[in-house]
Design a protein around this motif. Structure first.
Motif, PDB file in Angstrom:
ATOM      1  N   ALA A  36      86.069  58.748  24.599  1.00 13.75           N
ATOM      2  CA  ALA A  36      85.555  59.171  23.295  1.00 13.75           C
ATOM      3  C   ALA A  36      86.314  60.391  22.783  1.00 13.75           C
ATOM      4  CB  ALA A  36      84.059  59.472  23.401  1.00 13.75           C
ATOM      5  N   TRP A  37      86.617  61.317  23.684  1.00 15.75           N
ATOM      6  CA  TRP A  37      87.373  62.512  23.271  1.00 15.75           C
ATOM      7  C   TRP A  37      88.753  62.115  22.769  1.00 15.75           C
ATOM      8  CZ3 TRP A  37      91.908  64.652  25.483  1.00 15.75           C
ATOM      9  CH2 TRP A  37      92.274  65.902  24.981  1.00 15.75           C
ATOM     10  N   PHE A  38      89.441  61.249  23.493  1.00  9.71           N
ATOM     11  CA  PHE A  38      90.788  60.835  23.114  1.00  9.71           C
ATOM     12  C   PHE A  38      90.784  60.153  21.748  1.00  9.71           C
ATOM     13  CE2 PHE A  38      94.462  57.923  23.311  1.00  9.71           C
ATOM     14  CZ  PHE A  38      95.458  58.823  23.649  1.00  9.71           C
ATOM     15  N   ARG A  39      89.804  59.286  21.515  1.00  9.26           N
ATOM     16  CA  ARG A  39      89.755  58.535  20.267  1.00  9.26           C
ATOM     17  C   ARG A  39      89.265  59.374  19.097  1.00  9.26           C
ATOM     18  NH1 ARG A  39      90.840  53.416  21.408  1.00  9.26           N
ATOM     19  NH2 ARG A  39      90.607  52.773  23.586  1.00  9.26           N
ATOM     20  N   ALA A  51      98.734  52.073  24.489  1.00 10.15           N
ATOM     21  CA  ALA A  51      99.147  52.531  25.813  1.00 10.15           C
ATOM     22  C   ALA A  51      97.971  53.141  26.559  1.00 10.15           C
ATOM     23  CB  ALA A  51     100.279  53.548  25.682  1.00 10.15           C
ATOM     24  N   PHE A  52      97.143  53.885  25.833  1.00 10.58           N
ATOM     25  CA  PHE A  52      95.966  54.510  26.444  1.00 10.58           C
ATOM     26  C   PHE A  52      95.007  53.437  26.943  1.00 10.58           C
ATOM     27  CE2 PHE A  52      91.552  55.973  25.871  1.00 10.58           C
ATOM     28  CZ  PHE A  52      91.533  56.994  26.792  1.00 10.58           C
ATOM     29  N   ASP A  53      94.789  52.394  26.154  1.00 10.86           N
ATOM     30  CA  ASP A  53      93.879  51.331  26.555  1.00 10.86           C
ATOM     31  C   ASP A  53      94.341  50.655  27.844  1.00 10.86           C
ATOM     32  OD1 ASP A  53      92.126  51.670  24.475  1.00 10.86           O
ATOM     33  OD2 ASP A  53      93.142  50.244  23.160  1.00 10.86           O
ATOM     34  N   LYS A  54      95.629  50.593  28.040  1.00 11.87           N
ATOM     35  CA  LYS A  54      96.163  49.942  29.238  1.00 11.87           C
ATOM     36  C   LYS A  54      95.988  50.832  30.460  1.00 11.87           C
ATOM     37  CE  LYS A  54      99.565  47.111  26.760  1.00 11.87           C
ATOM     38  NZ  LYS A  54     100.983  46.898  26.470  1.00 11.87           N
ATOM     39  N   LEU A  67      95.618  64.234  31.532  1.00 10.45           N
ATOM     40  CA  LEU A  67      96.353  62.968  31.586  1.00 10.45           C
ATOM     41  C   LEU A  67      96.574  62.400  30.188  1.00 10.45           C
ATOM     42  CD1 LEU A  67      97.641  60.729  33.278  1.00 10.45           C
ATOM     43  CD2 LEU A  67      95.375  59.667  33.445  1.00 10.45           C
ATOM     44  N   ASP A  68      95.551  62.500  29.330  1.00  5.20           N
ATOM     45  CA  ASP A  68      95.688  62.005  27.958  1.00  5.20           C
ATOM     46  C   ASP A  68      96.782  62.758  27.206  1.00  5.20           C
ATOM     47  OD1 ASP A  68      93.674  60.200  28.408  1.00  5.20           O
ATOM     48  OD2 ASP A  68      92.108  61.395  27.454  1.00  5.20           O
ATOM     49  N   VAL A  69      96.789  64.078  27.341  1.00  3.70           N
ATOM     50  CA  VAL A  69      97.822  64.875  26.684  1.00  3.70           C
ATOM     51  C   VAL A  69      99.201  64.497  27.208  1.00  3.70           C
ATOM     52  CG1 VAL A  69      98.755  67.211  26.370  1.00  3.70           C
ATOM     53  CG2 VAL A  69      96.292  66.820  26.161  1.00  3.70           C
ATOM     54  N   GLN A  70      99.308  64.356  28.516  1.00  6.13           N
ATOM     55  CA  GLN A  70     100.594  64.012  29.121  1.00  6.13           C
ATOM     56  C   GLN A  70     101.073  62.640  28.657  1.00  6.13           C
ATOM     57  OE1 GLN A  70     100.528  64.336  33.432  1.00  6.13           O
ATOM     58  NE2 GLN A  70     102.477  65.420  33.395  1.00  6.13           N
ATOM     59  N   LEU A  71     100.143  61.709  28.507  1.00  3.64           N
ATOM     60  CA  LEU A  71     100.480  60.385  28.001  1.00  3.64           C
ATOM     61  C   LEU A  71     101.109  60.485  26.614  1.00  3.64           C
ATOM     62  CD1 LEU A  71     100.207  57.217  27.940  1.00  3.64           C
ATOM     63  CD2 LEU A  71      97.959  57.589  26.920  1.00  3.64           C
ATOM     64  N   THR A  77     107.832  61.880  23.056  1.00  5.87           N
ATOM     65  CA  THR A  77     109.160  62.460  23.280  1.00  5.87           C
ATOM     66  C   THR A  77     110.158  61.415  23.761  1.00  5.87           C
ATOM     67  OG1 THR A  77     108.543  63.175  25.531  1.00  5.87           O
ATOM     68  CG2 THR A  77     108.269  64.775  23.737  1.00  5.87           C
ATOM     69  N   ASP A  78     109.678  60.380  24.455  1.00  2.91           N
ATOM     70  CA  ASP A  78     110.581  59.306  24.882  1.00  2.91           C
ATOM     71  C   ASP A  78     111.183  58.585  23.680  1.00  2.91           C
ATOM     72  OD1 ASP A  78     110.347  59.762  27.564  1.00  2.91           O
ATOM     73  OD2 ASP A  78     109.002  58.071  27.970  1.00  2.91           O
ATOM     74  N   ARG A  79     110.488  58.622  22.534  1.00  2.81           N
ATOM     75  CA  ARG A  79     110.961  57.912  21.348  1.00  2.81           C
ATOM     76  C   ARG A  79     111.457  58.883  20.269  1.00  2.81           C
ATOM     77  NH1 ARG A  79     106.537  54.535  19.054  1.00  2.81           N
ATOM     78  NH2 ARG A  79     104.974  55.626  20.264  1.00  2.81           N
TER      79      ARG A  79
END
Length: 335
Positions: A36-39, A51-54, A67-71, A77-79
């Motif tokens: 809920a916090w992430f969304r 990606a988060f859902d996976k 972990l959410d922030v790191q994701l 940054t990868d893109r």
């Protein structure tokens, strides 16, 4: 004709690792809160939400938020271009170090995510753990910015330099700082050479596994310059299968070094020794957790929908090479 093999054999590196898989008993309840916090950050890119859902009590919640922030940091940054990645890193570092500073209007949402996460961490974790987490997460973020330069220029480092750089970019050291979030582990313990060596060894174990798992995806999208498998192939003139064998053998050496290192840990007195044992058990469990997560049916990052089949056969179909996705920050990033 393409002379590459059609499949890659993926050695099983964790058969003899003595720490079994363990699931936090509060996981399901905290996952609902963390989801809920992430969304709640409604402007997040839809690709990130997919990606988060996976992927997927107070201490666990802090871990979920980190972990959410790191994701988000890793995915964005990868893109990104070098300038775009640096911009994201600067935002996150500022929010990390200034958790009560109001974020500027229009700033990319990861700044507010990091700010809230940092406030929660400050209010929850131990007074010795928090500055260590800040220090290690900052090191990780700065390494991510350097990684963007390497990606743009296609740098392929030698093995020793690869491991030095990978220990920072893989983002594991902040988690080893967080393993002490409920305990006040003294600085003379945390920074003792024997403990530092154990943590470095554990990071390398995770990096080797990660680079073996991710090689197929990275060779397909052209980002394997930073993979240990590519580094070994270049340095020793090996093919993919032999490089995988080298990595597996090196993983075994690291396992032995970690387990033997337990006998070299000094004593700081009964009460502290109990904390040290608990802390290092957590590190050992984290190595196992990373391995298990890579095979999770919810994690399609490395094996698509074939994780169970590949884990059984150890044979990975080699993906065809493809072009990269469009960059979120700074336009198309051709490899």
């Amino acid at each position: 004709m393409d002379a590459r093999p059609k499949t890659i054999y993926l050695p099983d590196t964790m058969t003899n690792w003595p720490w079994p898989r363990a699931v936090n008993p509060h996981y399901e309840a905290v996952k609902i809160e963390a989801d809920a916090w992430f969304r709640s950050f409604k402007t997040l890119d839809q690709e990130l939400l997919k990606a988060f859902d996976k992927c997927n009590t107070e201490y666990l919640r802090v871990g979920c938020e980190v972990l959410d922030v790191q994701l988000v940091v890793d995915d964005v940054t990868d893109r990104s271009t070098v300038a775009g990645a640096k911009g994201i890193v600067d935002i996150v570092i500022d929010a990390l170090h200034n958790p009560y500073k109001i974020r500027p209007e229009g700033e990319y949402i990861v700044g507010e995510m990091m700010r809230q996460c940092s406030v929660h961490a400050m209010q929850t974790i131990s007074t010795t753990c928090y500055p260590r987490f800040i220090d290690k997460f900052t090191t990780y973020l700065r390494a991510v910015a350097v990684e963007a330069i390497d990606r743009e220029q296609g740098h392929c480092l030698g093995i020793d330099d690869h491991f030095k750089h990978r220990r920072e970019t893989i983002g594991t050291l902040p988690w080893f700082a967080l393993h002490g979030m409920e305990m006040n582990l003294p600085d003379e313990v945390y920074h003792h050479p024997a403990i530092v060596d154990m943590l470095e060894c554990a990071v390398d174990l995770i990096a080797v596994d990660n680079d073996m798992f991710s090689y197929n995806k990275e060779q397909a999208d052209g980002t394997d310059y930073n993979s240990l498998i590519t580094v070994v192939m270049v340095e020793f003139g090996l093919d993919i299968g032999s490089a995988m064998g080298w990595a597996a053998a090196y993983h075994t050496k690291l396992e032995t070094r970690f387990i033997n290192g337990l006998a070299k840990i000094p004593s700081w007195g009964p009460s502290t020794d109990i904390l040290v044992k608990e802390y290092l058990d957590g590190v050992g469990t984290f190595v196992r957790a990373n391995y298990c997560w890579s095979w999770s049916s919810d994690n399609h990052r490395y094996f698509g929908t074939m994780a169970a089949e590949i884990q059984e056969s150890r044979l990975v179909p080699l993906w065809p090479k493809v072009h990269s996705k469009a960059s979120i920050l700074g336009g198309e990033e051709p490899y």
